[in-house]
Design a protein around this motif. Structure first.
Motif, PDB file in Angstrom:
ATOM      1  N   LYS A   5       1.999   2.133  -7.131  1.00  0.00           N
ATOM      2  CA  LYS A   5       2.904   2.751  -6.710  1.00  0.00           C
ATOM      3  C   LYS A   5       2.614   3.913  -6.026  1.00  0.00           C
ATOM      4  N   SER A 173      15.543  -1.914 -14.138  1.00  0.00           N
ATOM      5  CA  SER A 173      15.911  -1.828 -12.469  1.00  0.00           C
ATOM      6  C   SER A 173      17.447  -1.362 -12.651  1.00  0.00           C
ATOM      7  N   SER A 176      16.840   2.982 -11.383  1.00  0.00           N
ATOM      8  CA  SER A 176      16.390   3.138  -9.961  1.00  0.00           C
ATOM      9  C   SER A 176      17.277   2.811  -8.952  1.00  0.00           C
ATOM     10  N   ASP A 205      12.400   4.317 -10.646  1.00  0.00           N
ATOM     11  CA  ASP A 205      11.343   4.886  -9.376  1.00  0.00           C
ATOM     12  C   ASP A 205      10.857   6.181  -9.578  1.00  0.00           C
ATOM     13  N   ARG A 206       9.503   6.209  -9.920  1.00  0.00           N
ATOM     14  CA  ARG A 206       8.998   7.353 -10.098  1.00  0.00           C
ATOM     15  C   ARG A 206       8.493   8.003  -8.794  1.00  0.00           C
ATOM     16  N   THR A 207       8.725   9.451  -8.833  1.00  0.00           N
ATOM     17  CA  THR A 207       7.948   9.928  -7.587  1.00  0.00           C
ATOM     18  C   THR A 207       7.255  11.417  -8.355  1.00  0.00           C
ATOM     19  N   ASP A 218      18.496   2.992  -3.544  1.00  0.00           N
ATOM     20  CA  ASP A 218      17.318   3.246  -4.588  1.00  0.00           C
ATOM     21  C   ASP A 218      17.087   4.777  -4.747  1.00  0.00           C
ATOM     22  N   TYR A 220      14.693   7.736  -6.640  1.00  0.00           N
ATOM     23  CA  TYR A 220      13.369   8.121  -6.964  1.00  0.00           C
ATOM     24  C   TYR A 220      13.444   9.534  -7.658  1.00  0.00           C
ATOM     25  N   GLN A 250       7.906  -0.076 -10.665  1.00  0.00           N
ATOM     26  CA  GLN A 250       8.734   0.912 -11.320  1.00  0.00           C
ATOM     27  C   GLN A 250       7.942   1.524 -12.415  1.00  0.00           C
TER      28      GLN A 250
END
Length: 277
Positions: A5, A173, A176, A205-207, A218, A220, A250
């Protein structure tokens, strides 16, 4: 398998876009086409559900498997297996009742349906096109006797479902591709449909940097944003560390209606910390 990731990239930044285009030039035409579609659909579909329903209709016409994020049939099979194997190893039992939010064309749902007792699988999705594809999967796999429920939905209030009914709720999903208000809507209502001892697993979806989205498709998020949101709705959230070892792009969080251990406790990235007074 170690995760690859990219947790620090801001995909909206010009520098990132230029660097990505230079290192992946073959992907530029597809992105430009997608950006053009985004501008048109954003103009013709103001709310997110109708917008993303139109995205799914467009993608499903080309390929139902690609529409759910699998570029090849082999990838579709593998990701379905990954979801099923992980959930079976983490609490799913044949007698459980399962709600699969964003069931798509049954990439993992076909395995869940086959494993669960007849009538115990409930799949919902916002896209009528992908649900038609799901029925084709059901027929191809010969799973009609398992009597799964496949339902079109307009939102995630889950208002048509009974209280305390589902042992397992699953959303792969989905978040995300969802703005925060839709995630909040789901977390505000999922506790009502969870049976005692039940849990809700979702990927995102990781940030570790700034939260952002790309083309309204999408999104994050930081882990603590979603765990705090779950906590606001009386849910206990736990980051699933071992999912990170599966090599999927993810990350995964599990929430339950069980009370957190100790007053004022929050669970962030799998480690409890005490909230400020």
């Amino acid at each position: 398998m170690a995760s690859r990731k990219n947790l620090h990239a801001d995909r909206t930044a010009l520098a990132h876009k230029v660097r990505y285009a230079l290192t992946h030039p073959h992907r530029v035409p597809a992105h430009l086409k997608r950006a053009g579609r985004d501008r048109w659909l954003a103009f013709t579909h103001r709310d997110h559900v109708s917008y993303y329903r139109a995205v799914m209709a467009s993608d499903t016409r080309r390929s139902p498997e690609a529409a759910v994020g699998s570029p090849t049939h082999e990838a579709w099979l593998q990701l379905g297996e990954l979801q099923f194997d992980y959930l079976r190893a983490h609490g799913l039992e044949p007698g459980h009742r399962m709600l699969d939010i964003g069931c798509g064309n049954l990439r993992a749902g076909r395995r869940f349906i086959d494993y669960l007792d007849p009538g115990h699988y409930y799949g919902i999705d916002i896209s009528p096109d992908v649900l038609v594809a799901a029925k084709r999967t059901l027929t191809t796999e010969g799973l009609q006797a398992k009597l799964p429920h496949l339902t079109l939905t307009q939102d995630l209030t889950l208002d048509f479902l009974p209280d305390a009914h589902f042992d397992v709720v699953h959303a792969h999903s989905v978040f995300s591709h969802s703005p925060l208000e839709i995630i909040d809507e789901c977390l505000a209502h999922v506790g009502r449909v969870l049976a005692p001892g039940g849990f809700f697993d979702f990927t995102f979806d990781r940030t570790l940097g700034s939260e952002h989205h790309v083309l309204r498709e999408d999104f994050y998020y930081r882990t603590e944003t979603l765990t705090a949101l779950a906590n606001d709705h009386g849910l206990r959230a736990r980051f699933m560390d071992d999912w990170e070892l599966r090599g999927h792009g993810q990350s995964k969080i599990r929430v339950s209606a069980e009370p957190a251990p100790g007053a004022g406790a929050l669970v962030v990235a799998g480690r409890p910390r005490t909230s400020l007074p």
